[in-house]
Each structure stands twice: as structure tokens, then as C-alpha cells.
Motif scaffolding. Structure first.
Motif, short mmCIF file in Angstrom:
data_model
loop_
_atom_site.label_atom_id
_atom_site.label_comp_id
_atom_site.label_asym_id
_atom_site.label_seq_id
_atom_site.Cartn_x
_atom_site.Cartn_y
_atom_site.Cartn_z
N UNK A 266 31.32 42.12 33.04
CA UNK A 266 31.47 42.17 34.76
C UNK A 266 31.20 43.55 35.17
N UNK A 267 31.15 44.56 34.32
CA UNK A 267 31.28 45.84 35.00
C UNK A 267 29.83 46.34 35.20
N UNK B 249 33.77 46.38 39.07
CA UNK B 249 33.76 45.29 38.26
C UNK B 249 33.78 43.77 39.18
N UNK B 250 32.58 42.90 38.88
CA UNK B 250 32.50 41.69 39.53
C UNK B 250 33.62 40.69 38.69
N UNK B 251 34.87 41.13 38.93
CA UNK B 251 35.96 40.61 38.17
C UNK B 251 36.19 39.00 38.24
N UNK C 94 38.41 50.26 35.58
CA UNK C 94 37.97 51.26 34.55
C UNK C 94 36.89 50.71 33.44
N UNK C 95 35.93 51.39 32.93
CA UNK C 95 34.82 50.92 31.95
C UNK C 95 35.44 50.35 30.87
N UNK C 96 36.79 50.08 30.50
CA UNK C 96 36.96 49.49 29.29
C UNK C 96 37.81 48.12 29.80
N UNK C 97 37.88 48.02 31.12
CA UNK C 97 38.57 46.79 31.49
C UNK C 97 37.26 45.75 31.86
N UNK C 98 37.12 44.80 31.11
CA UNK C 98 35.61 43.83 31.27
C UNK C 98 36.27 42.69 30.98
N UNK C 99 37.32 42.22 31.61
CA UNK C 99 37.54 40.93 31.50
C UNK C 99 37.37 40.26 32.78
#
Length: 307
Positions: free
Chosen positions: A257-258, A222-224, A283-288
Motif C-alpha cells: 500500500x506504500x 501509505x494507503x493503509x 515508513x517504507x518498511x511498514x507495508x501492512x
């Protein structure tokens, strides 16, 4: 974010200065250790008589009870009209589920023994300043995958295993490399002077197959901290599938950002070379998306070097 006035530093140089050598190469080192580990597991028996694992990456039995089988080989067997034994089907299902969860092309960057060869070719390609070369469409590997299954069905054989460099390298390490050196050299030369990143990115049907398997996998990069990006472009330089970066890195507002493309190999090099720590595994559900709290980070001007 404008790149006007920027002159590119050597790739990874800023990360090297900020993180130190290991911090700027952590995932590369871990990948090489992982590739060596899996290869050594299969060689412990033939070389040292320690038979923890019998077989190779195509099919194996671990500690006498855990079967692991390449699902692509099983697919070719079934296309050829040969139904695998129950043990082989179970082994294939285990591998299928594992890569479906962690990301199919993790195989390409963390397990495949050909990956160091193609990485070395790319490194030398950049050092020599060679042209990009012929670049077939990335969909070519999907067509090659389909062709492999069709040829298996028409000939009644496991077609890809006739020329599969992974299997041939393993057998060569046990029985003598011989012609296998020529095959490895051909892949190296292909990536070096014919098509940059050509083998893994455009040709190999195994990578195409595992990409399909891991299309909905849990493990993602992710580009978090994408708001902290300083446009150095190092992530694009090192990524073997750099077309996957832009949708995550350049997205705005509520865009994820994923990196969701199945082409991503989860190699972690974008994490290594980013001095701004924009990327991270998640993980794919962490899109913050994290908003930089350091005022200096948000207002940092582009890198300047002498022309």
C-alpha cells in the motif's frame, strides 16, 4: 470498486464536513508554515540583523558552525571543474543524507518558496475550469537536469543559478524584487494556462534532482486503509503527482500500500482530503494494510448527489 452512478462532490467537501476545516487542511497549513519558517530564517539577518542563518537555500551557515549546501549546486560546481571547499562538501553531504532519509521531494512541498505560487496557479486553473493544456513527459525534467549539468561543464559556470527562481526570489526579498516579479508571474502563468502542474511536475530540475536523492527514502505515504476507499477521487484531484497513487490504492492482496514512487512530494494533501482516512504517513518498511472492522465502512455505497 465501481464509480457508476456517482456524481462528484466538490473536492474535499466530504472531508471538510467530517473532519472540520483544519482537519481537511492540516498538512496544507503545516506546509505553508514550514515554507514561511525557512524563508524567514534566511531573512532574519538582512531584515532584522538577527544572523542565526547566513546565506540562502543554495548555501548557508547556521549559528556559525553548521554548514548546509544544496548538493545540486555542488554537482554543478564539480561539473564545471571547480572543486568545492571542505566546508561546502560537508554541508552538501548533510543535506544529501537528510533528504535521502526523509524523501527528496519533501523539499518541493515543504521548503521551496515557489510551491505556493504553483499551488495558487493550480487552484485558479481549477476554479476557472481551464483545459489541462500541454503536458510534456515527466521525464522532461530529468533531461533538463542532465542539460543543466552539461551546460555547467561546457561553460564552467553554475548554470541553473542564472535563472533559478528560488535563489532569485530570496535575493529579491533582500535587495528588491524588480525583474523577479516577472519571473514569478511567468511561472504562475505557465502553470495556469500552458501546462497544468507544469513547472514542478515537468520542468524544474531541482525537483528531479531531489526525486533521485529520495528514491529509497524512509518517509512514505501509505494507503493503509485502501479497502475503505469509496472512489471519490479527491486524492487524485489534489495530488500534484497523481500518477503515484494508483499502484498503492488499487493494489490487491499482498501488493504494497506504500507510495514508493520518487515523484511523490510527501505533501500530505491526499491525507487531508480523504474523508475515509485511507492514507497516512509511515515508513517504507511498514507495508501492512488495515482491514476495516466497521461493517458500515466495508459496505458503504458510493456517494450519491443530484445530477
Amino acid at each position: 470498486m465501481s464509480t457508476t452512478g456517482k456524481v462528484h462532490l466538490p473536492t474535499g467537501q466530504e472531508a471538510l464536513e467530517k473532519k472540520g476545516w483544519f482537519g481537511a487542511h492540516k498538512y496544507l497549513v503545516l506546509r505553508r508554515l514550514s515554507q514561511a519558517f525557512f524563508l524567514l530564517l534566511f531573512l532574519l539577518g538582512p531584515w532584522f540583523g538577527i544572523w542565526w542563518v547566513q546565506g540562502n537555500l543554495a548555501g548557508s551557515m547556521t549559528f556559525g558552525f553548521l554548514p548546509l549546501n544544496d548538493p545540486l549546486i555542488l554537482a554543478q560546481m564539480m561539473a564545471a571543474g571547480h572543486w568545492p571547499e571542505t566546508t561546502a562538501l560537508i554541508g552538501g553531504l548533510i543535506v544529501l543524507v537528510a533528504y535521502a532519509l526523509i524523501g527528496g521531494r519533501v523539499y518541493c512541498s515543504w521548503v521551496c518558496p515557489i510551491n505556493p505560487v504553483t499551488d495558487a496557479a493550480h487552484w485558479l486553473h481549477v476554479k476557472l475550469g481551464l483545459q489541462k493544456g500541454w503536458q510534456p513527459k515527466r521525464s522532461a525534467r530529468l533531461w533538463i537536469l542532465a542539460t543543466v549539468l552539461i551546460v555547467s561543464a561546457l561553460t564552467g559556470t553554475i548554470a541553473w543559478e542564472v535563472i533559478n527562481p528560488v535563489t532569485m526570489v530570496h535575493r529579491g526579498l533582500v535587495f528588491g524584487m524588480g525583474f523577479v516579479w516577472a519571473l514569478v508571474a511567468a511561472i504562475f502563468v505557465f502553470d495556469l494556462v500552458v501546462a497544468r502542474r507544469g513547472w514542478c511536475g515537468h520542468v524544474c530540475p531541482v525537483g528531479a534532482f531531489y526525486g533521485l536523492i529520495g528514491a529509497k527514502s524512509l518517509l512514505r505515504v501509505s494507503a493503509v486503509r485502501r479497502d475503505a476507499c469509496d472512489d471519490c477521487m479527491d486524492c487524485y484531484e489534489v495530488c500534484p503527482e497523481n500518477q503515484v497513487i494508483s499502484p498503492a490504492l488499487r493494489g490487491k492482496g499482498a501488493s504494497t500500500p506504500l507510495i514508493l514512487s520518487p515523484d511523490c512530494t510527501n505533501c500530505g494533501r491526499c491525507i487531508d482530503v480523504c474523508a475515509m482516512d485511507v492514507f497516512a504517513f509511515t515508513h517504507r518498511f511498514d507495508d501492512h494494510v488495515e482491514t476495516p472492522t466497521d461493517a458500515a465502512a466495508t459496505s458503504r455505497p458510493p456517494k450519491q448527489t443530484a445530477a
